[in-house]
Design an enzyme around this catalytic site. Structure first.
Site, short mmCIF file in Angstrom:
data_model
loop_
_atom_site.label_atom_id
_atom_site.label_comp_id
_atom_site.label_asym_id
_atom_site.label_seq_id
_atom_site.Cartn_x
_atom_site.Cartn_y
_atom_site.Cartn_z
N GLU A 1 -2.21 0.37 -4.81
CA GLU A 1 -2.12 -0.77 -3.90
C GLU A 1 -2.36 -2.07 -4.65
OE1 GLU A 1 -5.31 -1.48 -1.03
OE2 GLU A 1 -6.48 0.11 -1.99
N ASP B 1 0.86 -1.19 0.00
CA ASP B 1 0.00 0.00 0.00
C ASP B 1 0.89 1.24 0.00
OD1 ASP B 1 -2.15 1.67 0.13
OD2 ASP B 1 -2.76 1.14 2.16
#
Length: 398
Positions: A112, A15
């Site tokens: 992500e 992320d």
């Protein structure tokens, strides 16, 4: 950590931290270490914050906050307009790097993605692998990332949220009582505000309480999703990493063939209204939105045309779809008899990636729409779906 204790699947959730702001800082190093927000219409100090650097977040600047409020909290805040060409290029670089380690990479948004590193783990320690990936993203691309390590997708996602920025967090089933279950239930991925509110009425305020609640009672209250939330709270998530998933939903559309030739504009508008409703329902079900609306018109001589329009703001609700489709019909229909009409949302993206470049007036409109939507949903839940008859504002007829 005892690496040999790992058994079964090993999933990373990568992320990127404050992605848009981080990309801008790589292009302009003078922005590093300073409070920065990416926002619509920064020159006029209007719009909303899309993302903020961690330096700005220390002042309380948050995503979706109106720019005027962000400036009030942080008078020294630097504002930049979003540049999606830069962000797409940076995103491509991220996933090219991840794919050097495994073919099992699934992008879930521009910033992500998941990696199944089970095979890569056979050759090296898992935390060392995460550290190497994190360091390379920072060194080669100038982009910070947090990485969650777990035996399944859900736990990896929760782990990556636990340390930001530049965190690496391991979350295994044996860690759940200490690391996951004490968290408030609204912090659980997949639990929205409405669901959390309903859970609180059931005396469920933590993820641990959700995990210990009867699965059957959750399914009774929340349907199939209740069972899935129960499983995930207990660390169970059988979903595989699917590298093709990002390509599966490219468009969402709906069309209908008329029983006879249609030549009246109002009848065509009625068809578009029905198609808009069905398309909005499909988009809601798939949790996607579109920034490119297309209509298809087939005439009674079987000639077919498709015409589309790219939009500044992604859309997903019935009224907006209908409005754009009507504009396309009025522009391109040549008044010959129609036998088929269709609407398609192109360039589809997940709803949680949607960015709306709103000025203050539009921002207030969106807030009112959301309030109205919540009210209508509440009435439908209480009295049934037929209690409300939806309509649209009348637009000038041509």
């Amino acid at each position: 950590m005892e690496e040999k204790s790992w058994k079964g699947k090993i999933v990373f959730h990568v992320d990127m931290n404050s992605f848009y702001a981080s990309v801008e800082q790589t292009y302009d190093p003078s922005l590093r270490g300073r409070p920065l927000a990416i926002a619509g219409n920064p020159r006029e100090r209007r719009g909303i914050v899309v993302t903020a650097s961690y330096e700005a977040r220390k002042y309380g600047v948050k995503t979706t906050m109106p720019v005027w409020e962000a400036l009030k909290k942080c008078p020294e805040l630097l504002l930049r307009k979003p540049d999606f060409d830069k962000y797409r290029k940076a995103s491509a670089g991220i996933f090219e790097l991840l794919e050097e380690y495994t073919d099992m990479v699934e992008p879930v948004s521009i910033d992500e993605g998941y990696m199944d590193v089970t095979e890569a783990f056979q050759k090296r320690d898992v935390t060392g692998l995460a550290v190497e990936i994190q360091n390379r993203l920072q060194r080669e691309l100038g982009l910070p990332a947090s990485i969650g390590i777990a035996p399944c997708r859900f736990l990896a996602k929760m782990a990556s949220d636990m340390q930001k920025p530049l965190g690496i967090t391991v979350l295994r089933k044996r860690d759940l009582p200490r690391k996951l279950w004490p968290l408030p239930v609204e912090e659980m991925h997949g639990v929205g505000n409405k669901t959390a509110e309903k859970m609180r009425r059931m005396q469920i305020t933590t993820i641990g309480q959700l995990a210990s609640t009867s699965k059957d009672s959750l399914k009774d209250r929340f349907g199939v999703n209740g069972g899935k939330l129960h499983e995930r709270a207990n660390g169970i998530d059988p979903r595989d990493i699917n590298p093709e998933a990002a390509n599966e939903v490219k468009s969402v559309g709906k069309s209908t063939t008329t029983a006879y030739d249609v030549t009246q504009r109002q009848m065509l508008l009625d068809i578009l209204k029905d198609l808009s409703s069905k398309m909005a329902e499909r988009m809601k079900r798939k949790q996607v939105c579109s920034s490119n609306i297309q209509i298809t018109i087939r005439y009674n001589n079987r000639t077919t045309i498709t015409r589309s329009r790219k939009l500044l703001n992604p859309l997903w609700n019935e009224e907006d779809i209908y409005h754009e489709a009507t504009a396309l019909l009025d522009k391109y229909w040549d008044h010959h008899p129609v036998r088929l009409l269709g609407i398609t949302g192109l360039d589809v993206i997940p709803l949680d990636q949607a960015y709306k470049q709103l000025d203050l007036f539009t921002y207030e409109q969106e807030i009112q729409k959301e309030k109205l939507h919540r009210t209508m949903t509440g009435l439908e839940e209480k009295y049934g779906s037929r209690v409300i008859s939806k309509g649209f504002p009348q637009r000038n007829e041509k």
